[in-house]
Design a protein around this motif. Structure first.
Motif, PDB file in Angstrom:
ATOM      1  N   ARG A 180       0.872  -1.167   0.000  1.00 41.33           N
ATOM      2  CA  ARG A 180       0.000   0.000   0.000  1.00 41.33           C
ATOM      3  C   ARG A 180       0.914   1.224   0.000  1.00 41.33           C
ATOM      4  NH1 ARG A 180      -5.023   2.183   3.573  1.00 41.33           N
ATOM      5  NH2 ARG A 180      -4.549   4.409   3.351  1.00 41.33           N
ATOM      6  N   ILE A 181       0.615   2.194  -0.851  1.00 39.55           N
ATOM      7  CA  ILE A 181       1.432   3.400  -0.921  1.00 39.55           C
ATOM      8  C   ILE A 181       0.553   4.611  -0.636  1.00 39.55           C
ATOM      9  CG2 ILE A 181       3.176   4.652  -2.233  1.00 39.55           C
ATOM     10  CD1 ILE A 181       3.262   2.296  -4.188  1.00 39.55           C
ATOM     11  N   ASP A 182       0.933   5.372   0.375  1.00 39.54           N
ATOM     12  CA  ASP A 182       0.249   6.620   0.716  1.00 39.54           C
ATOM     13  C   ASP A 182       1.119   7.789   0.288  1.00 39.54           C
ATOM     14  OD1 ASP A 182      -2.247   6.000   2.584  1.00 39.54           O
ATOM     15  OD2 ASP A 182      -0.676   4.573   3.116  1.00 39.54           O
ATOM     16  N   TYR A 183       0.479   8.804  -0.283  1.00 43.12           N
ATOM     17  CA  TYR A 183       1.197   9.985  -0.753  1.00 43.12           C
ATOM     18  C   TYR A 183       0.559  11.238  -0.145  1.00 43.12           C
ATOM     19  CZ  TYR A 183       1.951   6.578  -4.569  1.00 43.12           C
ATOM     20  OH  TYR A 183       2.192   5.446  -5.311  1.00 43.12           O
ATOM     21  N   ALA A 184       1.373  12.064   0.477  1.00 44.29           N
ATOM     22  CA  ALA A 184       0.901  13.377   0.900  1.00 44.29           C
ATOM     23  C   ALA A 184       0.711  14.233  -0.348  1.00 44.29           C
ATOM     24  CB  ALA A 184       1.914  14.022   1.840  1.00 44.29           C
ATOM     25  N   PRO A 185      -0.036  15.340  -0.260  1.00 47.94           N
ATOM     26  CA  PRO A 185      -0.113  16.240  -1.409  1.00 47.94           C
ATOM     27  C   PRO A 185       1.281  16.622  -1.897  1.00 47.94           C
ATOM     28  CG  PRO A 185      -1.722  16.872   0.243  1.00 47.94           C
ATOM     29  CD  PRO A 185      -0.880  15.801   0.861  1.00 47.94           C
ATOM     30  N   HIS A 186       1.529  16.413  -3.177  1.00 49.54           N
ATOM     31  CA  HIS A 186       2.824  16.675  -3.825  1.00 49.54           C
ATOM     32  C   HIS A 186       3.925  15.705  -3.352  1.00 49.54           C
ATOM     33  CE1 HIS A 186       0.801  20.216  -5.258  1.00 49.54           C
ATOM     34  NE2 HIS A 186       0.676  20.698  -4.032  1.00 49.54           N
ATOM     35  N   GLY A 187       3.547  14.682  -2.602  1.00 48.06           N
ATOM     36  CA  GLY A 187       4.524  13.671  -2.203  1.00 48.06           C
ATOM     37  C   GLY A 187       4.852  12.743  -3.358  1.00 48.06           C
ATOM     38  N   GLN A 188       5.941  12.019  -3.234  1.00 45.38           N
ATOM     39  CA  GLN A 188       6.359  11.128  -4.311  1.00 45.38           C
ATOM     40  C   GLN A 188       6.986   9.852  -3.782  1.00 45.38           C
ATOM     41  OE1 GLN A 188      10.479  12.015  -6.101  1.00 45.38           O
ATOM     42  NE2 GLN A 188       9.645  14.076  -5.747  1.00 45.38           N
ATOM     43  N   ASN A 189       6.895   8.806  -4.588  1.00 44.73           N
ATOM     44  CA  ASN A 189       7.680   7.593  -4.395  1.00 44.73           C
ATOM     45  C   ASN A 189       8.836   7.739  -5.378  1.00 44.73           C
ATOM     46  OD1 ASN A 189       8.543   5.088  -3.618  1.00 44.73           O
ATOM     47  ND2 ASN A 189       6.914   3.949  -4.621  1.00 44.73           N
ATOM     48  N   PRO A 190      10.030   8.187  -4.900  1.00 46.11           N
ATOM     49  CA  PRO A 190      11.081   8.625  -5.802  1.00 46.11           C
ATOM     50  C   PRO A 190      11.568   7.526  -6.745  1.00 46.11           C
ATOM     51  CG  PRO A 190      11.779   8.721  -3.494  1.00 46.11           C
ATOM     52  CD  PRO A 190      10.397   8.176  -3.512  1.00 46.11           C
ATOM     53  N   MET A 219      13.011  -1.948 -14.282  1.00 44.73           N
ATOM     54  CA  MET A 219      12.972  -0.602 -14.853  1.00 44.73           C
ATOM     55  C   MET A 219      12.876   0.456 -13.743  1.00 44.73           C
ATOM     56  SD  MET A 219      13.041  -1.050 -18.225  1.00 44.73           S
ATOM     57  CE  MET A 219      14.240  -2.322 -17.781  1.00 44.73           C
ATOM     58  N   ILE A 220      13.612   1.551 -13.892  1.00 39.94           N
ATOM     59  CA  ILE A 220      13.514   2.668 -12.951  1.00 39.94           C
ATOM     60  C   ILE A 220      12.147   3.317 -13.123  1.00 39.94           C
ATOM     61  CG2 ILE A 220      14.416   4.948 -12.354  1.00 39.94           C
ATOM     62  CD1 ILE A 220      17.165   3.987 -13.252  1.00 39.94           C
ATOM     63  N   HIS A 221      11.412   3.475 -12.020  1.00 39.97           N
ATOM     64  CA  HIS A 221      10.069   4.032 -12.104  1.00 39.97           C
ATOM     65  C   HIS A 221       9.780   4.918 -10.904  1.00 39.97           C
ATOM     66  CE1 HIS A 221       9.677   0.246  -9.874  1.00 39.97           C
ATOM     67  NE2 HIS A 221       8.586   0.752  -9.311  1.00 39.97           N
ATOM     68  N   PHE A 222       8.653   5.624 -10.955  1.00 42.18           N
ATOM     69  CA  PHE A 222       8.333   6.614  -9.918  1.00 42.18           C
ATOM     70  C   PHE A 222       6.836   6.869  -9.914  1.00 42.18           C
ATOM     71  CE2 PHE A 222       8.975   8.790 -13.911  1.00 42.18           C
ATOM     72  CZ  PHE A 222       7.880   9.646 -13.975  1.00 42.18           C
ATOM     73  N   GLN A 223       6.361   7.484  -8.827  1.00 45.45           N
ATOM     74  CA  GLN A 223       4.986   7.994  -8.735  1.00 45.45           C
ATOM     75  C   GLN A 223       5.024   9.315  -7.981  1.00 45.45           C
ATOM     76  OE1 GLN A 223       4.748   4.718  -6.480  1.00 45.45           O
ATOM     77  NE2 GLN A 223       5.327   3.607  -8.332  1.00 45.45           N
ATOM     78  N   VAL A 224       4.252  10.289  -8.461  1.00 41.21           N
ATOM     79  CA  VAL A 224       4.181  11.601  -7.831  1.00 41.21           C
ATOM     80  C   VAL A 224       2.717  12.007  -7.677  1.00 41.21           C
ATOM     81  CG1 VAL A 224       4.869  14.026  -7.949  1.00 41.21           C
ATOM     82  CG2 VAL A 224       6.363  12.269  -8.925  1.00 41.21           C
ATOM     83  N   ASN A 225       2.347  12.460  -6.482  1.00 38.54           N
ATOM     84  CA  ASN A 225       1.001  12.972  -6.242  1.00 38.54           C
ATOM     85  C   ASN A 225       0.942  14.413  -6.750  1.00 38.54           C
ATOM     86  OD1 ASN A 225      -1.470  13.810  -5.333  1.00 38.54           O
ATOM     87  ND2 ASN A 225      -1.099  13.372  -3.175  1.00 38.54           N
ATOM     88  N   ILE A 226       0.264  14.616  -7.865  1.00 43.03           N
ATOM     89  CA  ILE A 226       0.179  15.957  -8.434  1.00 43.03           C
ATOM     90  C   ILE A 226      -1.093  16.677  -7.996  1.00 43.03           C
ATOM     91  CG2 ILE A 226       1.615  15.392 -10.420  1.00 43.03           C
ATOM     92  CD1 ILE A 226      -0.923  15.086 -12.080  1.00 43.03           C
ATOM     93  N   GLY A 227      -1.840  16.071  -7.066  1.00 42.53           N
ATOM     94  CA  GLY A 227      -3.065  16.682  -6.575  1.00 42.53           C
ATOM     95  C   GLY A 227      -2.848  17.440  -5.276  1.00 42.53           C
ATOM     96  N   LYS A 228      -3.918  18.048  -4.792  1.00 43.30           N
ATOM     97  CA  LYS A 228      -3.874  18.836  -3.562  1.00 43.30           C
ATOM     98  C   LYS A 228      -4.398  18.072  -2.361  1.00 43.30           C
ATOM     99  CE  LYS A 228      -4.377  23.219  -6.061  1.00 43.30           C
ATOM    100  NZ  LYS A 228      -5.191  24.458  -6.225  1.00 43.30           N
TER     101      LYS A 228
END
Length: 223
Positions: free
Chosen positions: A100-110, A159-168
């Motif tokens: 499970r991955i939780d992201y704060a606003p503008h947070g990322q899984n680098p 593969m190098i990958h990432f996720q970024v929370n682009i929401g508020k």
């Protein structure tokens, strides 16, 4: 003639054997289950020792807590709750795990990579910008999408990958991996935070950076 035919068949047979091993990232089950157990008297191998099947119970296949949000109060603004063979011993030899991955606003899984498994991610809440970069052989192409709840994206193994929370608002995703313990290598931590550190002049030349900048990055990511 038969002797020379045999000589030709030997390398072909060896190649086929190597390919079969290379495709098997996790050990294949040869019984109903192989619940992992620590054996202090044994030898560490690729995989785990099996618990006596007669002592196996439902708890060996159970985990609770993925409904609880992870703490995202950190430098990257995300938290990964892992459910692999360390949390569920019954996953041993099954070749799967879950996070499970939780992201704060503008947070990322680098940017990171899983050396032993592909990943399939489904977004439950929020808006994510996700992607992976292909290998040098494929000219390092970026494959990226903006995900909304219900969307699914796949990250191929290695593969190098990432996720970024682009929401508020906070975002939540769940991901399955094709390994009982896929592992993770966070690129910045591995490169600039290795122990002992890589020589700064090596990284300065590799990344075309000033050596002092490299030392600053090593101070941030170092142990």
């Amino acid at each position: 003639m038969r002797f020379f035919q045999a000589l030709i068949l030997i390398p072909i047979a060896i190649l086929a054997l190597v390919i079969s091993f290379a495709e098997a990232y996790d050990p294949s089950p040869l019984q109903d289950f192989c619940v992992a157990i620590d054996d202090l008297n044994g030898v560490f191998v690729n995989g785990r020792f099996c618990k006596d099947p007669m002592r196996v119970n439902a708890e060996d296949f159970f985990f609770s807590g993925l409904n609880v949000p992870g703490n995202t109060s950190n430098q990257v603004g995300s938290n990964v709750t892992t459910v692999n063979v360390d949390q569920i011993p019954g996953l041993n030899t099954m070749g799967i795990s879950l996070v499970r991955i939780d992201y704060a606003p503008h947070g990322q899984n680098p940017p990171h990579t899983h050396p032993r498994g592909s990943e399939i991610l489904v977004l439950i809440k929020g808006t994510l910008y996700v992607g992976f970069v292909s290998s040098n052989q494929d000219n390092n192409r970026l494959f990226a999408k903006v995900l909304h709840p219900g969307d699914v994206f796949v990250f191929p193994i290695g593969m190098i990958h990432f996720q970024v929370n682009i929401g508020k608002v906070p975002a939540v995703a769940f991901a399955g991996l094709s390994s009982q313990n896929a592992g993770v290598i966070t690129i910045a931590n591995a490169v600039f935070g290795s122990n002992p550190p890589i020589y700064p002049e090596v990284l300065a030349r590799a990344f075309q950076l000033d050596e002092n900048i490299v030392k600053e990055l090593q101070a941030k990511f170092g142990p």
